[in-house]
Design a protein around this motif. Structure first.
Motif, PDB file in Angstrom:
ATOM      1  N   ALA A  19       0.841  -1.205   0.000  1.00 16.11           N
ATOM      2  CA  ALA A  19       0.000   0.000   0.000  1.00 16.11           C
ATOM      3  C   ALA A  19       0.872   1.250   0.000  1.00 16.11           C
ATOM      4  O   ALA A  19       0.543   2.246  -0.654  1.00 16.11           O
ATOM      5  N   ARG A  20       1.996   1.198   0.712  1.00 16.14           N
ATOM      6  CA  ARG A  20       2.888   2.368   0.761  1.00 16.14           C
ATOM      7  C   ARG A  20       3.390   2.724  -0.634  1.00 16.14           C
ATOM      8  O   ARG A  20       3.442   3.905  -0.996  1.00 16.14           O
ATOM      9  N   TRP A  73       2.735   7.718   6.755  1.00 14.60           N
ATOM     10  CA  TRP A  73       1.732   8.221   7.675  1.00 14.60           C
ATOM     11  C   TRP A  73       0.405   7.485   7.488  1.00 14.60           C
ATOM     12  O   TRP A  73      -0.226   7.035   8.450  1.00 14.60           O
ATOM     13  N   ARG A  74      -0.020   7.356   6.229  1.00 15.58           N
ATOM     14  CA  ARG A  74      -1.277   6.653   5.954  1.00 15.58           C
ATOM     15  C   ARG A  74      -1.212   5.205   6.433  1.00 15.58           C
ATOM     16  O   ARG A  74      -2.167   4.686   7.012  1.00 15.58           O
ATOM     17  N   ARG A  90     -10.517   2.357   9.788  1.00 18.99           N
ATOM     18  CA  ARG A  90      -9.958   3.656  10.178  1.00 18.99           C
ATOM     19  C   ARG A  90      -9.028   4.062   9.051  1.00 18.99           C
ATOM     20  O   ARG A  90      -8.134   3.299   8.672  1.00 18.99           O
ATOM     21  N   VAL A  91      -9.261   5.236   8.477  1.00 23.24           N
ATOM     22  CA  VAL A  91      -8.501   5.700   7.321  1.00 23.24           C
ATOM     23  C   VAL A  91      -8.115   7.164   7.495  1.00 23.24           C
ATOM     24  O   VAL A  91      -8.630   7.861   8.361  1.00 23.24           O
ATOM     25  N   SER A 139      -9.103  -0.348   1.518  1.00 25.95           N
ATOM     26  CA  SER A 139      -8.229  -0.197   0.354  1.00 25.95           C
ATOM     27  C   SER A 139      -6.878  -0.858   0.542  1.00 25.95           C
ATOM     28  O   SER A 139      -6.436  -1.124   1.659  1.00 25.95           O
ATOM     29  N   ALA A 140      -6.254  -1.116  -0.598  1.00 30.26           N
ATOM     30  CA  ALA A 140      -4.873  -1.605  -0.693  1.00 30.26           C
ATOM     31  C   ALA A 140      -4.665  -2.951  -0.006  1.00 30.26           C
ATOM     32  O   ALA A 140      -3.685  -3.155   0.700  1.00 30.26           O
ATOM     33  N   LEU A 141      -5.580  -3.871  -0.259  1.00 30.28           N
ATOM     34  CA  LEU A 141      -5.424  -5.233   0.254  1.00 30.28           C
ATOM     35  C   LEU A 141      -4.763  -6.104  -0.806  1.00 30.28           C
ATOM     36  O   LEU A 141      -4.984  -5.907  -2.004  1.00 30.28           O
TER      37      LEU A 141
END
Length: 165
Positions: A19-20, A73-74, A90-91, A139-141
């Motif tokens: 995801a990063r 950070w995300r 939590r996003v 997201s981003a799984l």
């Protein structure tokens, strides 16, 4: 006698470590037009080349800085979890949002994969609920995790046959 406030535990799972990279590429994509425009300005305006080069350098530094900081950070904030009772997320990075979607309110479960997500083997699970707040996005799984999550949510929702309205 009043009861103590309920404290919601953080969702247990993080998105994929990739995801990063996804978020860094998305940030950099937003910088392409400004950096190219500044590079063209520096190339064609010899009278103000110094100002153009300084502006270009600042833009490149900001692009690299945001492409490094924002994804880290995300990733530190984003969490998700699916239980028998609810979907928790939590996003955010600047503004953070926590959501709880009761399973009884789930209407549909979908996956989406944009070009960058496909390239990185990632997917987003969207849980549409009977809520004015809109769908819950995980997201981003990793693609297999997203597929398992959709299957699990479908099975859990089938056990809670309400009208979801």
């Amino acid at each position: 006698m009043s009861q103590p406030p309920t404290i919601l535990a953080d969702p247990a799972w993080r998105p994929s470590p990739r995801a990063r990279l996804l978020w860094a590429l998305q940030v950099l994509a937003g910088w392409v037009i400004p950096v190219v425009a500044l590079a063209i300005w520096a190339a064609v305006d010899s009278a103000r080349r110094g100002s153009a080069l300084l502006s270009l350098a600042i833009a490149v530094v900001l692009a690299v800085l945001t492409a490094v900081v924002v994804p880290i950070w995300r990733y530190s904030v984003h969490r998700w979890e699916v239980t028998e009772e609810a979907v928790y997320t939590r996003v955010g990075w600047l503004t953070q949002e926590s959501r709880v979607a009761p399973i009884s309110r789930v209407q549909t479960v979908d996956t989406q994969r944009g070009p960058l997500e496909r390239m990185l083997g990632l997917a987003t699970v969207t849980v549409t609920t009977a809520s004015s707040a809109g769908a819950v996005h995980i997201s981003a799984l990793d693609l297999p995790v997203a597929e398992q999550t959709v299957q699990r949510l479908t099975e859990i929702a089938a056990q809670h046959r309400g009208d979801a309205t």
